[in-house]
Design a protein around this motif. Structure first.
Motif, mmCIF file in Angstrom:
data_model
loop_
_atom_site.group_PDB
_atom_site.id
_atom_site.type_symbol
_atom_site.label_atom_id
_atom_site.label_comp_id
_atom_site.label_asym_id
_atom_site.label_seq_id
_atom_site.Cartn_x
_atom_site.Cartn_y
_atom_site.Cartn_z
ATOM 1 N N THR A 99 -41.266 -8.172 19.122
ATOM 2 C CA THR A 99 -41.136 -9.209 18.100
ATOM 3 C C THR A 99 -42.429 -9.356 17.295
ATOM 4 O O THR A 99 -42.392 -9.450 16.060
ATOM 5 N N VAL A 100 -43.553 -9.362 17.976
ATOM 6 C CA VAL A 100 -44.846 -9.480 17.287
ATOM 7 C C VAL A 100 -45.078 -8.264 16.396
ATOM 8 O O VAL A 100 -45.546 -8.389 15.262
ATOM 9 N N GLU A 101 -44.738 -7.086 16.891
ATOM 10 C CA GLU A 101 -44.911 -5.868 16.096
ATOM 11 C C GLU A 101 -44.057 -5.915 14.834
ATOM 12 O O GLU A 101 -44.520 -5.556 13.749
ATOM 13 N N GLN A 102 -42.817 -6.373 14.946
ATOM 14 C CA GLN A 102 -41.947 -6.478 13.781
ATOM 15 C C GLN A 102 -42.484 -7.503 12.790
ATOM 16 O O GLN A 102 -42.460 -7.288 11.577
ATOM 17 N N PHE A 103 -42.987 -8.624 13.305
ATOM 18 C CA PHE A 103 -43.539 -9.664 12.443
ATOM 19 C C PHE A 103 -44.754 -9.155 11.678
ATOM 20 O O PHE A 103 -44.867 -9.333 10.461
ATOM 21 N N VAL A 104 -45.656 -8.492 12.391
ATOM 22 C CA VAL A 104 -46.875 -7.980 11.759
ATOM 23 C C VAL A 104 -46.542 -6.888 10.749
ATOM 24 O O VAL A 104 -47.096 -6.863 9.646
ATOM 25 N N SER A 105 -45.630 -5.991 11.104
ATOM 26 C CA SER A 105 -45.287 -4.917 10.164
ATOM 27 C C SER A 105 -44.600 -5.470 8.921
ATOM 28 O O SER A 105 -44.795 -4.950 7.816
ATOM 29 N N ALA A 106 -43.820 -6.542 9.058
ATOM 30 C CA ALA A 106 -43.190 -7.157 7.891
ATOM 31 C C ALA A 106 -44.246 -7.755 6.962
ATOM 32 O O ALA A 106 -44.171 -7.582 5.744
ATOM 33 N N TRP A 107 -45.249 -8.442 7.530
ATOM 34 C CA TRP A 107 -46.298 -9.013 6.702
ATOM 35 C C TRP A 107 -47.174 -7.937 6.082
ATOM 36 O O TRP A 107 -47.600 -8.070 4.921
#
Length: 64
Positions: free
Chosen positions: A28-36
């Motif tokens: 989840t954190v990886e997806q959030f960071v990659s989206a930003w």
């Protein structure tokens, strides 16, 4: 069952739960960071593509 056996099973169960939840949290954190990061890259690309605005012309016309 013996108390030690239950304790060992509880510890292994807890470790397994932490590993699974940690993996899900990491995803989840990886997806959030990659989206930003993607959004920031698109914004910087958009800013770079815009032609520079010349403020010199506005200043010289105000002084006249």
């Amino acid at each position: 069952m013996d108390d030690i056996t239950l304790w060992v099973l509880a510890v292994f169960g807890f470790i397994g739960l932490v590993c699974v939840m940690g993996t899900q949290l990491a995803i989840t954190v990886e997806q959030f960071v990659s989206a930003w990061i993607g959004a920031i890259q698109r914004l910087t690309d958009l800013v770079r593509r815009r032609p520079p605005q010349s403020d010199d012309e506005d200043v010289s016309s105000d002084l006249s």
